[in-house]
Design a protein around this motif. Structure first.
Motif, PDB file in Angstrom:
ATOM      1  N   PHE A 549      15.302 -64.164   3.669  1.00  0.00           N
ATOM      2  CA  PHE A 549      15.049 -62.856   3.078  1.00  0.00           C
ATOM      3  C   PHE A 549      13.786 -62.836   2.218  1.00  0.00           C
ATOM      4  O   PHE A 549      13.160 -61.788   2.067  1.00  0.00           O
ATOM      5  CB  PHE A 549      16.265 -62.374   2.294  1.00  0.00           C
ATOM      6  N   LYS A 550      13.427 -63.979   1.674  1.00  0.00           N
ATOM      7  CA  LYS A 550      12.115 -64.043   1.013  1.00  0.00           C
ATOM      8  C   LYS A 550      11.020 -63.702   2.025  1.00  0.00           C
ATOM      9  O   LYS A 550      10.074 -62.970   1.728  1.00  0.00           O
ATOM     10  CB  LYS A 550      11.876 -65.455   0.455  1.00  0.00           C
ATOM     11  N   LEU A 551      11.170 -64.232   3.217  1.00  0.00           N
ATOM     12  CA  LEU A 551      10.174 -64.002   4.269  1.00  0.00           C
ATOM     13  C   LEU A 551      10.200 -62.546   4.739  1.00  0.00           C
ATOM     14  O   LEU A 551       9.150 -61.947   4.986  1.00  0.00           O
ATOM     15  CB  LEU A 551      10.448 -64.953   5.443  1.00  0.00           C
ATOM     16  N   MET A 552      11.406 -61.973   4.842  1.00  0.00           N
ATOM     17  CA  MET A 552      11.493 -60.573   5.249  1.00  0.00           C
ATOM     18  C   MET A 552      10.833 -59.649   4.241  1.00  0.00           C
ATOM     19  O   MET A 552      10.340 -58.572   4.581  1.00  0.00           O
ATOM     20  CB  MET A 552      12.955 -60.162   5.438  1.00  0.00           C
ATOM     21  N   ASN A 553      10.802 -60.085   2.967  1.00  0.00           N
ATOM     22  CA  ASN A 553      10.106 -59.290   1.955  1.00  0.00           C
ATOM     23  C   ASN A 553       8.595 -59.352   2.127  1.00  0.00           C
ATOM     24  O   ASN A 553       7.876 -58.487   1.639  1.00  0.00           O
ATOM     25  CB  ASN A 553      10.473 -59.782   0.544  1.00  0.00           C
ATOM     26  N   GLU A 554       8.125 -60.399   2.805  1.00  0.00           N
ATOM     27  CA  GLU A 554       6.684 -60.571   2.995  1.00  0.00           C
ATOM     28  C   GLU A 554       6.174 -59.966   4.295  1.00  0.00           C
ATOM     29  O   GLU A 554       5.058 -59.469   4.360  1.00  0.00           O
ATOM     30  CB  GLU A 554       6.333 -62.070   3.006  1.00  0.00           C
ATOM     31  N   VAL A 555       7.006 -60.031   5.353  1.00  0.00           N
ATOM     32  CA  VAL A 555       6.522 -59.708   6.698  1.00  0.00           C
ATOM     33  C   VAL A 555       7.485 -58.745   7.382  1.00  0.00           C
ATOM     34  O   VAL A 555       8.699 -58.889   7.274  1.00  0.00           O
ATOM     35  CB  VAL A 555       6.416 -61.005   7.556  1.00  0.00           C
ATOM     36  N   GLU A 556       6.919 -57.780   8.094  1.00  0.00           N
ATOM     37  CA  GLU A 556       7.720 -56.887   8.939  1.00  0.00           C
ATOM     38  C   GLU A 556       7.583 -57.368  10.372  1.00  0.00           C
ATOM     39  O   GLU A 556       6.550 -57.172  11.001  1.00  0.00           O
ATOM     40  CB  GLU A 556       7.210 -55.449   8.802  1.00  0.00           C
ATOM     41  N   ASN A 557       8.623 -58.043  10.838  1.00  0.00           N
ATOM     42  CA  ASN A 557       8.525 -58.655  12.158  1.00  0.00           C
ATOM     43  C   ASN A 557       9.881 -58.595  12.841  1.00  0.00           C
ATOM     44  O   ASN A 557      10.892 -59.047  12.294  1.00  0.00           O
ATOM     45  CB  ASN A 557       8.061 -60.127  12.007  1.00  0.00           C
ATOM     46  N   GLU A 558       9.883 -58.040  14.048  1.00  0.00           N
ATOM     47  CA  GLU A 558      11.135 -57.860  14.781  1.00  0.00           C
ATOM     48  C   GLU A 558      11.807 -59.188  15.077  1.00  0.00           C
ATOM     49  O   GLU A 558      13.031 -59.306  15.077  1.00  0.00           O
ATOM     50  CB  GLU A 558      10.832 -57.103  16.082  1.00  0.00           C
ATOM     51  N   ASP A 559      10.998 -60.239  15.312  1.00  0.00           N
ATOM     52  CA  ASP A 559      11.573 -61.538  15.675  1.00  0.00           C
ATOM     53  C   ASP A 559      12.374 -62.152  14.527  1.00  0.00           C
ATOM     54  O   ASP A 559      13.301 -62.924  14.752  1.00  0.00           O
ATOM     55  CB  ASP A 559      10.458 -62.496  16.123  1.00  0.00           C
ATOM     56  N   ARG A 592      11.404 -50.466   3.617  1.00  0.00           N
ATOM     57  CA  ARG A 592       9.996 -50.912   3.568  1.00  0.00           C
ATOM     58  C   ARG A 592       9.314 -50.685   4.918  1.00  0.00           C
ATOM     59  O   ARG A 592       8.198 -50.168   4.995  1.00  0.00           O
ATOM     60  CB  ARG A 592       9.917 -52.400   3.199  1.00  0.00           C
ATOM     61  N   CYS A 593      10.009 -51.095   5.986  1.00  0.00           N
ATOM     62  CA  CYS A 593       9.442 -50.935   7.336  1.00  0.00           C
ATOM     63  C   CYS A 593       9.212 -49.463   7.660  1.00  0.00           C
ATOM     64  O   CYS A 593       8.202 -49.102   8.267  1.00  0.00           O
ATOM     65  CB  CYS A 593      10.375 -51.545   8.387  1.00  0.00           C
ATOM     66  N   LEU A 594      10.166 -48.635   7.235  1.00  0.00           N
ATOM     67  CA  LEU A 594      10.053 -47.198   7.514  1.00  0.00           C
ATOM     68  C   LEU A 594       8.845 -46.606   6.797  1.00  0.00           C
ATOM     69  O   LEU A 594       8.076 -45.834   7.381  1.00  0.00           O
ATOM     70  CB  LEU A 594      11.327 -46.482   7.059  1.00  0.00           C
ATOM     71  N   ASN A 595       8.653 -46.999   5.542  1.00  0.00           N
ATOM     72  CA  ASN A 595       7.498 -46.504   4.790  1.00  0.00           C
ATOM     73  C   ASN A 595       6.193 -46.957   5.422  1.00  0.00           C
ATOM     74  O   ASN A 595       5.242 -46.190   5.529  1.00  0.00           O
ATOM     75  CB  ASN A 595       7.577 -46.982   3.331  1.00  0.00           C
ATOM     76  N   THR A 596       6.159 -48.206   5.876  1.00  0.00           N
ATOM     77  CA  THR A 596       4.951 -48.722   6.538  1.00  0.00           C
ATOM     78  C   THR A 596       4.695 -47.958   7.816  1.00  0.00           C
ATOM     79  O   THR A 596       3.558 -47.579   8.126  1.00  0.00           O
ATOM     80  CB  THR A 596       5.133 -50.216   6.872  1.00  0.00           C
ATOM     81  N   SER A 597       5.757 -47.718   8.581  1.00  0.00           N
ATOM     82  CA  SER A 597       5.620 -47.023   9.864  1.00  0.00           C
ATOM     83  C   SER A 597       5.124 -45.598   9.664  1.00  0.00           C
ATOM     84  O   SER A 597       4.264 -45.112  10.400  1.00  0.00           O
ATOM     85  CB  SER A 597       6.966 -47.018  10.586  1.00  0.00           C
ATOM     86  N   GLU A 598       5.660 -44.902   8.635  1.00  0.00           N
ATOM     87  CA  GLU A 598       5.253 -43.516   8.388  1.00  0.00           C
ATOM     88  C   GLU A 598       3.806 -43.430   7.938  1.00  0.00           C
ATOM     89  O   GLU A 598       3.126 -42.441   8.203  1.00  0.00           O
ATOM     90  CB  GLU A 598       6.171 -42.885   7.333  1.00  0.00           C
ATOM     91  N   ALA A 599       3.328 -44.513   7.293  1.00  0.00           N
ATOM     92  CA  ALA A 599       1.943 -44.509   6.818  1.00  0.00           C
ATOM     93  C   ALA A 599       0.960 -44.964   7.890  1.00  0.00           C
ATOM     94  O   ALA A 599      -0.243 -44.889   7.715  1.00  0.00           O
ATOM     95  CB  ALA A 599       1.823 -45.424   5.595  1.00  0.00           C
ATOM     96  N   LEU A 609       9.250 -51.182  14.936  1.00  0.00           N
ATOM     97  CA  LEU A 609      10.081 -52.117  15.709  1.00  0.00           C
ATOM     98  C   LEU A 609      10.977 -52.930  14.782  1.00  0.00           C
ATOM     99  O   LEU A 609      12.151 -53.157  15.074  1.00  0.00           O
ATOM    100  CB  LEU A 609       9.180 -53.056  16.524  1.00  0.00           C
ATOM    101  N   ALA A 610      10.410 -53.374  13.662  1.00  0.00           N
ATOM    102  CA  ALA A 610      11.198 -54.163  12.718  1.00  0.00           C
ATOM    103  C   ALA A 610      12.308 -53.309  12.099  1.00  0.00           C
ATOM    104  O   ALA A 610      13.407 -53.798  11.838  1.00  0.00           O
ATOM    105  CB  ALA A 610      10.287 -54.739  11.632  1.00  0.00           C
ATOM    106  N   ALA A 611      12.032 -52.016  11.859  1.00  0.00           N
ATOM    107  CA  ALA A 611      13.051 -51.118  11.302  1.00  0.00           C
ATOM    108  C   ALA A 611      14.246 -51.006  12.241  1.00  0.00           C
ATOM    109  O   ALA A 611      15.405 -51.067  11.816  1.00  0.00           O
ATOM    110  CB  ALA A 611      12.448 -49.734  11.038  1.00  0.00           C
ATOM    111  N   VAL A 612      13.968 -50.848  13.529  1.00  0.00           N
ATOM    112  CA  VAL A 612      15.048 -50.805  14.530  1.00  0.00           C
ATOM    113  C   VAL A 612      15.834 -52.111  14.493  1.00  0.00           C
ATOM    114  O   VAL A 612      17.072 -52.122  14.532  1.00  0.00           O
ATOM    115  CB  VAL A 612      14.467 -50.569  15.943  1.00  0.00           C
ATOM    116  N   GLY A 613      15.108 -53.229  14.386  1.00  0.00           N
ATOM    117  CA  GLY A 613      15.758 -54.542  14.333  1.00  0.00           C
ATOM    118  C   GLY A 613      16.681 -54.676  13.131  1.00  0.00           C
ATOM    119  O   GLY A 613      17.772 -55.244  13.233  1.00  0.00           O
ATOM    120  N   CYS A 614      16.267 -54.131  11.978  1.00  0.00           N
ATOM    121  CA  CYS A 614      17.110 -54.186  10.773  1.00  0.00           C
ATOM    122  C   CYS A 614      18.433 -53.461  11.007  1.00  0.00           C
ATOM    123  O   CYS A 614      19.501 -53.958  10.628  1.00  0.00           O
ATOM    124  CB  CYS A 614      16.378 -53.554   9.593  1.00  0.00           C
ATOM    125  N   LEU A 615      18.373 -52.295  11.626  1.00  0.00           N
ATOM    126  CA  LEU A 615      19.598 -51.534  11.896  1.00  0.00           C
ATOM    127  C   LEU A 615      20.491 -52.265  12.887  1.00  0.00           C
ATOM    128  O   LEU A 615      21.719 -52.279  12.745  1.00  0.00           O
ATOM    129  CB  LEU A 615      19.243 -50.148  12.427  1.00  0.00           C
TER     130      LEU A 615
END
Length: 1036
Positions: A549-559, A592-599, A609-615
């Protein structure tokens, strides 16, 4: 309004520093936008060179937005633009496009695209004449610009939709050829010439993308074009004037011309130049292309690639395209023979260096590691990457020509490994080692299947890959993790080697370099999947999740999310202590991913893609802890805001994933909270407005609301859920434009209401029954008819007297029963029922018809009674046969599973033929079995058009739950007979006398079976009670 006044309003709306002035101007513009000729005036201001550029730009944006929104309104929408204004716009925009600067031309080009796509050729037949005329005048660029948009309209069209392409080619290609030929002859061409040539190339590309126009089957015409393309392809790009900045350089006009030329040659070869892929009439053309052009193109591409070898510059996209052509050539003998003399130089001096870590990688690694990670995991980047194209070439080479090339290439890679091992630390070829490791990872599928390499894989990994986990060089640590992940599933003879690699990958999650941490997470997924003893991971699971989760706070990545899903899936209920924290972290990551995607405006947005992965990961967690209902109460406040926002139009891209979460929350929670009930209106609104395609997904949580929150559904008046449900179902079922397949979930929801609210919704019998019969009369598919008839059956079971009375009042009772009995008698070719295929369908019909039997003679005449009784007996026989068949299949499956488990005990643990481990742990075997069953269920779902003669009547009854599960159809029938005998013995006697001997025998057999079922049901109840008493409740 005159132009100067409009220009002042535009200036104020765009540039005024006073808020009230801006608002007032915007309001005036909104009032003006529908007035006659307003569009034309905006266009005039946009092209007026005397106007301030800011005003021209705002005019062009207003013009573009209005055109996009209103030029081609959807069906039923009001036409906002007068036909006369449209005519004026069409007459003026073509000239305007050529007069405006580049900044405005892109805006007007978008408008032109909208208009051409909507109006050509029907409303704009003169367009092609304008293009043709201007190709011969001083407006060549404008004509090419318009022709590019026109040709692109048909780029992906096929068959009759492509008909206009023939005329476009017929009218313009001879002139384009002449212009192109003249441009090539210019001695010192400018960048403007490059722009002209690029447009011609793009017009040609769009015209030939799917099909070759018939005019180009003329060999003289085709050859004339090929001479020009080959000339451009083979001539060097001008050195003078090339930008020094890498981003500007790759977009430089002459490199764009080169890219499009190579693109076209590749397309002609891959789409039209292979005789094996062509229809008989096109085969001669393909043979001609192979003979006259394919080899020359190959030679030119090889010469071009030599630029890399001598240290010259090639844009990544061009390199990628050149290598794609070479990859396509490997399987063809004639082309491979031409490639062979230069193959070693290509492979070891061009391809391999492209695999290696380079200066650009190093710069990105150090200056922007997040961008390095994004590029490494971006599918779109892969399409343009020379490195990906190089890996594809090597893979294709060893797959199609492996006998000659695999040993040679492996020997080369081993040589790199040896050189690296022998060199002192300060002279080690780190970048070459990186390329060699990448090659080993890319070839994993081939190496795992091919001797002698598969026998040596473990030694190779231990000797050359795993040591790099401790390399002082970051990119080698990352590559070690990635390669280890590629080979995690090999059968390690020494499990200590697997264990060490796993712990090295886990340690990589704490690496100081971000790309190493990300590649370690990616590799971890493979190790978790391959791990046979979860005790290897279990002790470190909390720390592992923390790092994760530290890494998820740094990077938005579906993998990253895929890896988390794998861990949750593997550990199941053991994830319960972490479930709350996991959901909190995933929810935070989602926002976070959603805000990045909207911007972001990127079409390949990784945040989305990462937002979908979170859900999806949240769903996996909820499924894994489904036996712990209290956890759902704790998790609800975290994920409720996500559901509330994303069940609106904001969530169209993730609607399915959010509905799955809603389904879990409404099904597994101890009870449905009032906060969760707030989702109901959102689903209803979405369903009516835009989400009809998601009706089957919406059905699940709505079923849960009604079946698990029945009291609230029935008593709440603010909002009135009963009325709300009727309103939405009425809207959908009465809409003649909605297809049968889109409304199938509606009768299923009606069934949910009447089965769960027995005796409590009498007031809804008539409205729903009338709605059902209305749609039944218009239904075309047999599946929808079956579902609608089942609504009638459910209502008869709910209250037979009330339902029959309503049916008589409609005047359609006879018609409905005639259709019902007719559908019951219809058979498939196999002899199985054509309708009511599932056990559940038959049971509902049985309960509905049986409910009629106890009605007094005044409500059901003797003739009708006899008909109903016979139909009920036939149905009960069919239902029993299906139950018996299902029981047999279950027994066979169980025996097969037991036999499989017994044979597993004797397994010697040896490797499979292809070097893969054939043994699986119990969890993995079970998981695979469930996936297989799920695939079967999907494959055999009811198909209305099913006409095959298969005897397989697979049903999804195991997954189907309803209140009638507790009702035994045979016992219910027997009880109805007893009531009938007791209330009107003479009537029952008359009925029995009217039956043929066969039906009397069937009736007696069913009554005997019903008594057996009573005994069995009582035993089952006692067994369940004993089990419940001895099983402790699940705890956290």
């Amino acid at each position: 309004m005159d132009l100067p006044s409009l220009a002042l309003i535009l200036r104020s709306a765009a540039l005024s520093s006073i808020l009230d002035e801006r608002k007032d101007s915007e309001q005036k513009l909104n009032q003006l936008q529908h007035t006659p000729q307003h569009l034309v005036r905006l266009l005039q201001i946009a092209v007026d060179g005397n106007c301030d550029m800011a005003v021209r730009q705002i005019a062009s944006i207003q013009f573009k937005n209005f055109i996009a929104k209103h030029w081609s309104p959807e069906d039923g929408e009001q036409q906002r633009i007068l036909p006369s204004d449209k005519e004026l716009v069409r007459d003026n925009i073509l000239v305007c496009v050529t007069q405006v600067p580049t900044l405005l031309r892109s805006q007007l080009g978008e408008c032109l695209k909208t208009i051409i796509y909507a109006d050509y050729p029907e409303q704009w037949p003169r367009l092609l004449d304008w293009v043709k005329y201007n190709l011969q005048s001083q407006q060549i660029y404008g004509a090419l610009f318009v022709l590019r948009i026109l040709s692109r309209k048909y780029e992906f069209k096929s068959d009759e939709e492509r008909t206009p392409v023939s005329r476009i080619v017929e009218e313009t290609f001879p002139q384009l050829l002449t212009i192109f030929n003249g441009l090539i002859q210019i001695a010192n061409p400018t960048l403007e010439i490059a722009e002209f040539m690029k447009l011609i190339c793009k017009i040609f590309w769009s015209s030939i993308y799917l099909e070759l126009p018939r005019q180009l089957f003329d060999l003289n015409a085709f050859n004339a074009w090929m001479v020009l393309f080959l000339s451009v392809s083979e001539r060097p790009v001008p050195v003078e004037g090339q930008p020094m900045d890498p981003e500007l350089r790759k977009s430089w006009g002459w490199w764009k011309v080169k890219k499009w030329t190579v693109h076209i040659l590749n397309r002609l070869y891959s789409r039209f130049g292979d005789p094996k892929l062509q229809s008989p009439e096109n085969k001669p053309f393909a043979q001609m292309f192979q003979k006259n052009y394919a080899g020359r193109i190959l030679e030119g591409h090889l010469n071009f690639l030599n630029t890399i070898r001598v240290g010259g510059y090639l844009p990544d996209r061009v390199t990628n395209l050149l290598l794609q052509y070479l990859s396509n050539s490997i399987s063809k003998n004639s082309m491979y023979n031409l490639l062979l003399p230069r193959l070693d130089v290509l492979l070891f001096e061009i391809i391999f260096p492209l695999l290696c870590f380079n200066d650009n990688d190093q710069k990105l690694w150090e200056e922007d590691p997040h961008e390095y990670v994004r590029k490494g995991y971006n599918i779109i980047e892969d399409l343009y990457s020379p490195r990906t194209a190089s890996m594809d070439f090597v893979n294709e080479l060893v797959r199609k020509r492996g006998k000659d090339n695999l040993p040679k290439f492996v020997q080369f890679v081993v040589g790199i490994f040896r050189s690296y091992d022998e060199a002192p630390a300060e002279l080690k070829p780190y970048r070459q080692k990186d390329g060699a490791m990448l090659a080993v990872g890319a070839l994993c599928d081939k190496l795992k299947q091919t001797e002698p390499y598969k026998s040596e894989l473990e030694r190779m990994l231990v000797q050359h890959i795993f040591p790099e986990f401790n390399s002082p060089v970051g990119h080698l640590r990352a590559k070690a993790a990635w390669v280890a992940g590629q080979y995690a599933h090999v059968n390690f003879s020494d499990q200590n080697n697997f264990r060490k690699a796993l712990h090295s990958v886990v340690s990589g999650l704490r690496d100081p370099d971000l790309p190493v941490r990300v590649d370690s997470v990616f590799a971890l997924r493979s190790f978790v999947e391959a791990c046979k003893d979860l005790n290897e991971i279990r002790p470190i699971l909390p720390q592992l999740l923390d790092e994760f989760f530290k890494l998820m706070n740094e990077v938005e990545n579906e993998d990253l999310v895929f890896t988390l899903e794998t861990i949750v899936d593997k550990f199941g209920e053991e994830m319960a202590p972490f479930a709350f924290g996991l959901c909190q972290n995933l929810a935070a990551a989602f926002w976070r991913c959603l805000n990045t995607s909207e911007a972001s405006d990127d079409s390949d947005d990784m945040g989305a893609l990462a937002a979908v992965g979170c859900l999806r990961a949240i769903s996996t967690i909820l499924e894994s802890v489904s036996s712990l209902p209290q956890l759902f109460v704790e998790i609800e406040p975290t994920i409720l805001p996500i559901m509330q926002k994303m069940l609106t139009t904001d969530g169209q891209e993730v609607f399915e994933e959010v509905l799955e979460i809603a389904s879990y929350m409404t099904f597994y929670s101890p009870s449905i909270s009032l906060n969760i009930w707030s989702l109901w209106p959102l689903m209803v609104e979405a369903l009516v407005d835009w989400a009809i395609d998601f009706f089957p997904n919406i059905l699940v949580p709505m079923d849960n609301f009604i079946s698990r929150g029945t009291a609230h559904f029935l008593t709440c008046k603010e909002p009135d859920y009963q009325q709300s449900l009727y309103n939405v179902l009425s809207t959908l079922m009465t809409d003649g434009n909605i297809e049968d397949s889109d409304v199938e979930s509606a009768p299923k929801l009606i069934e949910v209401v009447f089965q769960n609210c027995k005796g409590q919704v009498d007031q809804w019998v008539e409205p729903y029954l009338r709605l059902t019969i209305d749609r039944l009369q218009r239904a075309e598919t047999s599946y929808l008819k079956s579902l609608l008839v089942q609504v009638v059956a459910n209502m008869l079971y709910y209250n037979p007297a009330l339902t029959l009375g309503v049916l008589h009042n409609t005047g359609l009772a006879s018609k409905v029963f005639d259709l019902w009995f007719q559908m019951l008698q219809q058979k498939r070719k196999s002899g199985l029922p054509a309708n009511f295929k599932r056990e559940h369908d038959k049971k509902v019909c049985c309960l509905g018809l049986t409910s009629l039997l106890a009605l007094p003679g005044g409500q059901l005449p003797d003739e009708a009674l006899q008909r109903v009784f016979r139909a009920t007996l036939d149905l009960l026989v069919a239902y029993k046969d299906q139950l018996d068949e299902a029981a047999k299949e279950a027994e066979v499956d169980y025996e097969a599973e037991m036999n499989g488990l017994e044979s597993d005990d004797d397994d010697d643990g040896s490797d499979g033929e292809m070097g893969m481990d054939d043994t699986e742990d119990g969890d993995e075997a079970e998981s695979k079995k469930l996936h297989k069953l799920a695939a079967q269920a999907k494959a055999f779902r009811y198909d209305d058009e099913d006409e095959d003669d298969s005897d397989d009547d697979f049903s999804d009854d195991d997954e189907f739950q309803s209140p009638i599960d507790e009702v035994d159809a045979f016992v219910f029938f027997a009880d109805a007979i007893k009531v009938m005998q007791a209330s009107d013995g003479q009537r029952f006697h008359n009925l029995n006398q009217s039956l043929e001997f066969t039906y009397q025998a069937i009736a007696n057999g069913i009554l005997q079976h019903a008594e057996l079922r009573r005994v069995e049901i009582e035993k089952e109840k006692q067994k369940k009670a004993a089990e419940a008493a001895s099983t402790p409740a699940p705890t956290l």
